[in-house]
Motif scaffolding. Structure first.
Motif, mmCIF file in Angstrom:
data_model
loop_
_atom_site.group_PDB
_atom_site.id
_atom_site.type_symbol
_atom_site.label_atom_id
_atom_site.label_comp_id
_atom_site.label_asym_id
_atom_site.label_seq_id
_atom_site.Cartn_x
_atom_site.Cartn_y
_atom_site.Cartn_z
ATOM 1 N N GLY A 313 22.694 78.477 52.975
ATOM 2 C CA GLY A 313 21.416 79.168 52.920
ATOM 3 C C GLY A 313 20.425 78.725 53.969
ATOM 4 O O GLY A 313 19.957 79.517 54.783
ATOM 5 N N ASP A 314 20.109 77.444 54.002
ATOM 6 C CA ASP A 314 19.099 76.935 54.934
ATOM 7 C C ASP A 314 19.687 75.946 55.937
ATOM 8 O O ASP A 314 18.946 75.289 56.673
ATOM 9 C CB ASP A 314 17.942 76.280 54.173
ATOM 10 C CG ASP A 314 18.441 75.280 53.132
ATOM 11 O OD1 ASP A 314 19.634 74.901 53.205
ATOM 12 O OD2 ASP A 314 17.665 74.907 52.248
ATOM 13 N N ASP A 315 21.016 75.812 55.945
ATOM 14 C CA ASP A 315 21.727 74.978 56.912
ATOM 15 C C ASP A 315 21.395 73.488 56.775
ATOM 16 O O ASP A 315 21.638 72.714 57.686
ATOM 17 C CB ASP A 315 21.434 75.433 58.350
ATOM 18 C CG ASP A 315 22.608 75.155 59.270
ATOM 19 O OD1 ASP A 315 23.750 75.244 58.806
ATOM 20 O OD2 ASP A 315 22.387 74.826 60.450
ATOM 21 N N ARG A 316 20.822 73.087 55.646
ATOM 22 C CA ARG A 316 20.552 71.667 55.464
ATOM 23 C C ARG A 316 21.733 70.993 54.802
ATOM 24 O O ARG A 316 22.625 71.648 54.250
ATOM 25 C CB ARG A 316 19.275 71.458 54.649
ATOM 26 C CG ARG A 316 19.378 71.835 53.184
ATOM 27 C CD ARG A 316 18.014 71.768 52.510
ATOM 28 N NE ARG A 316 18.116 72.083 51.090
ATOM 29 C CZ ARG A 316 18.230 71.179 50.123
ATOM 30 N NH1 ARG A 316 18.260 69.882 50.431
ATOM 31 N NH2 ARG A 316 18.318 71.540 48.857
ATOM 32 N N LEU A 317 21.753 69.652 54.842
ATOM 33 C CA LEU A 317 22.834 68.885 54.231
ATOM 34 C C LEU A 317 22.442 68.477 52.815
ATOM 35 O O LEU A 317 21.301 68.036 52.568
ATOM 36 C CB LEU A 317 23.143 67.647 55.067
ATOM 37 C CG LEU A 317 23.635 67.903 56.494
ATOM 38 C CD1 LEU A 317 23.903 66.583 57.212
ATOM 39 C CD2 LEU A 317 24.898 68.757 56.497
ATOM 40 N N LEU A 318 23.385 68.614 51.883
ATOM 41 C CA LEU A 318 23.145 68.279 50.486
ATOM 42 C C LEU A 318 23.933 67.029 50.107
ATOM 43 O O LEU A 318 25.022 66.784 50.627
ATOM 44 C CB LEU A 318 23.589 69.432 49.585
ATOM 45 C CG LEU A 318 22.947 70.799 49.831
ATOM 46 C CD1 LEU A 318 23.580 71.841 48.914
ATOM 47 C CD2 LEU A 318 21.451 70.735 49.629
ATOM 48 N N THR A 319 23.386 66.259 49.176
ATOM 49 C CA THR A 319 24.100 65.100 48.645
ATOM 50 C C THR A 319 25.029 65.541 47.521
ATOM 51 O O THR A 319 24.900 66.646 46.971
ATOM 52 C CB THR A 319 23.115 64.051 48.093
ATOM 53 O OG1 THR A 319 22.486 64.588 46.912
ATOM 54 C CG2 THR A 319 22.043 63.703 49.119
ATOM 55 N N VAL A 320 25.964 64.689 47.156
ATOM 56 C CA VAL A 320 26.848 64.978 46.022
ATOM 57 C C VAL A 320 26.026 65.113 44.750
ATOM 58 O O VAL A 320 26.297 65.980 43.900
ATOM 59 C CB VAL A 320 27.913 63.883 45.874
ATOM 60 C CG1 VAL A 320 28.755 64.108 44.613
ATOM 61 C CG2 VAL A 320 28.813 63.839 47.098
ATOM 62 N N ASP A 321 24.999 64.273 44.604
ATOM 63 C CA ASP A 321 24.132 64.367 43.420
ATOM 64 C C ASP A 321 23.428 65.717 43.365
ATOM 65 O O ASP A 321 23.311 66.325 42.291
ATOM 66 C CB ASP A 321 23.097 63.234 43.441
ATOM 67 C CG ASP A 321 23.736 61.865 43.242
ATOM 68 O OD1 ASP A 321 24.842 61.805 42.652
ATOM 69 O OD2 ASP A 321 23.153 60.859 43.693
ATOM 70 N N GLU A 322 22.949 66.223 44.503
ATOM 71 C CA GLU A 322 22.283 67.528 44.536
ATOM 72 C C GLU A 322 23.265 68.653 44.218
ATOM 73 O O GLU A 322 22.920 69.625 43.536
ATOM 74 C CB GLU A 322 21.645 67.757 45.910
ATOM 75 C CG GLU A 322 20.424 66.892 46.169
ATOM 76 C CD GLU A 322 19.905 67.009 47.592
ATOM 77 O OE1 GLU A 322 18.675 66.902 47.782
ATOM 78 O OE2 GLU A 322 20.731 67.205 48.515
ATOM 79 N N ILE A 323 24.501 68.525 44.706
ATOM 80 C CA ILE A 323 25.527 69.533 44.414
ATOM 81 C C ILE A 323 25.850 69.530 42.925
ATOM 82 O O ILE A 323 26.046 70.588 42.304
ATOM 83 C CB ILE A 323 26.786 69.262 45.255
ATOM 84 C CG1 ILE A 323 26.484 69.511 46.733
ATOM 85 C CG2 ILE A 323 27.952 70.131 44.799
ATOM 86 C CD1 ILE A 323 27.583 69.078 47.682
ATOM 87 N N ARG A 324 25.870 68.355 42.313
ATOM 88 C CA ARG A 324 26.132 68.256 40.877
ATOM 89 C C ARG A 324 25.039 68.974 40.086
ATOM 90 O O ARG A 324 25.310 69.725 39.135
ATOM 91 C CB ARG A 324 26.223 66.789 40.464
ATOM 92 C CG ARG A 324 26.639 66.586 39.012
ATOM 93 C CD ARG A 324 26.649 65.122 38.624
ATOM 94 N NE ARG A 324 27.640 64.358 39.373
ATOM 95 C CZ ARG A 324 27.355 63.438 40.280
ATOM 96 N NH1 ARG A 324 26.075 63.162 40.561
ATOM 97 N NH2 ARG A 324 28.302 62.793 40.903
#
Length: 502
Positions: A313-324
């Motif tokens: 969506g916004d091309d930013r990087l997500l953490t595993v915690d955020e994906i959870r």
């Protein structure tokens, strides 16, 4: 009168040959001796049919050269020769013994500095000559000229370029600086705890590789299957006796492996803050290495808090915690695209769509308790659908055309875990010779730079199955492949032990 006597000459031949994998190893061992004595710069060059090694500064004393003469003098008594051999080994001067004691060898050693000047000349099975002199000398250092029957000089210098790669001293080979550091390296760091060690992340490789050093020079290589790939040059000179074998070094490093792996993952975390600015291929590799580490339980909590996976969506990087957390809001189901498919896609819900490889999504499924599906795309006009269809057809045609081209080298990333483990075992056994896998069923061959094994060759497939079932079968597998390389004694001994033969 002695009723029992020892054939010291035969013992020396056996000793020198047993300690080396070939005459090509001698120049690297003489460079190791120079660095152990404290040389900060060593020059190695081809001279006639032999090799010259020289350095300025630290000298070889008169006592070691006198011991060398006693050990190799056929006129001396067995007891004197045995004492001299023991003295050379205990003082760390065994490289001189190996160089001078090999069958067909000739050596000349000049050591000078201040009022010290010693000349040693020797030839296999002949009485050596040692001369000492006084008087001030203009130069200070050591010059060694060495040659030996059957020496493959090109291979010797190629191995030296590998062995001296991690030395802190300057090593020149035929007037050119030896290569330094890890081949294809991305990042590296030097640590002193738990052992003096340089750890590096590289662009290629699927298993950790440990370069085991004595006095700054590589002695052997070991792999560590099952862990995220990295390379480490580990100095073990303080943990083993001079002249230790490759097996001794591998035993010495074993207690420190857990800490070395942990430090490697720590280094990955240290450079993770640069992920957003990295080249895409490097970013994907480092992210995947960190995800593999977390799955193995190495610094998992720290890794799960680091932005690693790109959002469409916004091309930013997500953490595993955020994906959870995102998965929890979407019923445990998220959408995902391969990197090659992520450009120019018109998605219904790009904010809940990730960009990740198949391996990355497999690991994320375990770490974040999430399932993935193909994303929904917006309806596109007939023109756009036609353009996309033509693009797909073009890719298919390109792939079919590639089938008409000559066979190609198989990348390690294309191998399954079993094949990678077998490849690592074979590479370790034939080192320093490089080993490459190629497509097809052709014959095993040698190129100018490597040993080439066709992946579908029946002998290669059979050897792969043997080594998978029982690692000790690497010995008969190498014999069956008939690579033309000498099989190391330690591999043969492991095979005999597996058979229960002493």
């Amino acid at each position: 009168m002695d009723f029992l006597s020892i054939d010291v000459a035969s013992e020396l031949d056996t000793l020198c040959e047993a300690q080396l994998r070939g005459t090509w190893q001698v120049p690297a061992e003489l460079v190791r001796l120079a660095l152990r004595l404290g040389a900060t710069a060593v020059s190695v060059e081809g001279r006639g049919r032999g090799i010259g090694i020289s350095w300025r500064g630290p000298k070889i004393g008169e006592a070691p050269l006198a011991d060398l003469a006693s050990a190799l003098d056929p006129k001396r008594s067995s007891s004197d020769r045995q004492r001299a051999i023991a003295a050379l080994e205990s003082s760390g001067m065994e490289a001189l013994l190996w160089a001078a004691g090999l069958r067909g060898s000739r050596i000349r050693v000049t050591s000078s500095g201040g009022r010290h000047h010693v000349l040693y000349e020797g030839r296999h099975r002949r009485r050596p000559r040692v001369e000492g002199g006084g008087g001030q000398t203009a130069t200070e250092g050591v010059d060694i000229e060495w040659r030996c029957a059957g020496l493959d000089r090109r291979r010797a210098l190629r191995w030296l370029a590998v062995a001296a790669r991690f030395s802190r001293a300057e090593v020149e080979i035929d007037s050119r600086p030896a290569p330094r550091g890890f081949a294809g390296g991305l990042y590296s760091v030097r640590i002193e705890d738990p052992l003096p060690c340089r750890i590096g992340l590289t662009r290629h490789g699927e298993d950790p590789v440990l370069w085991l050093l004595q006095n700054g020079v590589v002695s052997t290589r070991a792999s560590l299957p099952g862990y995220p790939p990295f390379e480490a040059a580990v100095e073990l000179g303080g943990c083993v006796a001079p002249g230790a074998s490759g097996a001794d070094l591998r035993r010495a490093v074993t207690p420190f492996l857990v800490e070395i792996v942990d430090r490697a993952v720590w280094m990955m975390l240290e450079v993770a803050d640069r992920l957003s600015s990295m080249d895409e291929s490097h970013r994907q590799r480092l992210s995947l290495l960190l995800l593999r580490s977390a799955r193995k339980g190495i610094r998992s909590r720290e890794i799960c808090a680091v932005p690693l996976v790109r959002s469409c969506g916004d091309d930013r990087l997500l953490t595993v915690d955020e994906i959870r957390e995102m998965a929890a809001r979407h019923g445990g189901l998220l959408q995902v695209l391969e990197t090659r498919d992520a450009e120019g896609e018109a998605l219904v819900d790009p904010r809940s769509t990730l960009v990740a490889s198949s391996e990355a999504r497999e690991i994320l499924s375990e770490l974040a308790d999430v399932r993935f599906q193909t994303p929904f795309r917006r309806h596109r006009s007939f023109g756009r659908r036609l353009a996309a269809r033509l693009w797909i057809l073009g890719i298919g045609l390109s792939r079919r055309m590639r089938g008409l081209q000559p066979r190609r080298r198989v990348r390690e990333t294309e191998l399954n875990p079993r094949e990678r483990r077998v490849l690592g075992s074979l590479r370790e056994a034939v080192a320093p010779v490089e080993l490459e896998l190629w497509e097809g069923k052709g014959a095993i061959a040698k190129s100018s730079s490597a040993l080439v094994l066709p992946l579908s060759n029946p002998a290669v497939e059979a050897a792969s199955q043997l080594v998978t079932d029982q690692p000790a079968w690497i010995y008969p597998a190498l014999l069956a492949l008939d690579t033309g390389e000498r099989v190391p004694d330690e591999i043969r001994r492991a095979w005999m032990q597996a058979l229960g033969v002493n």
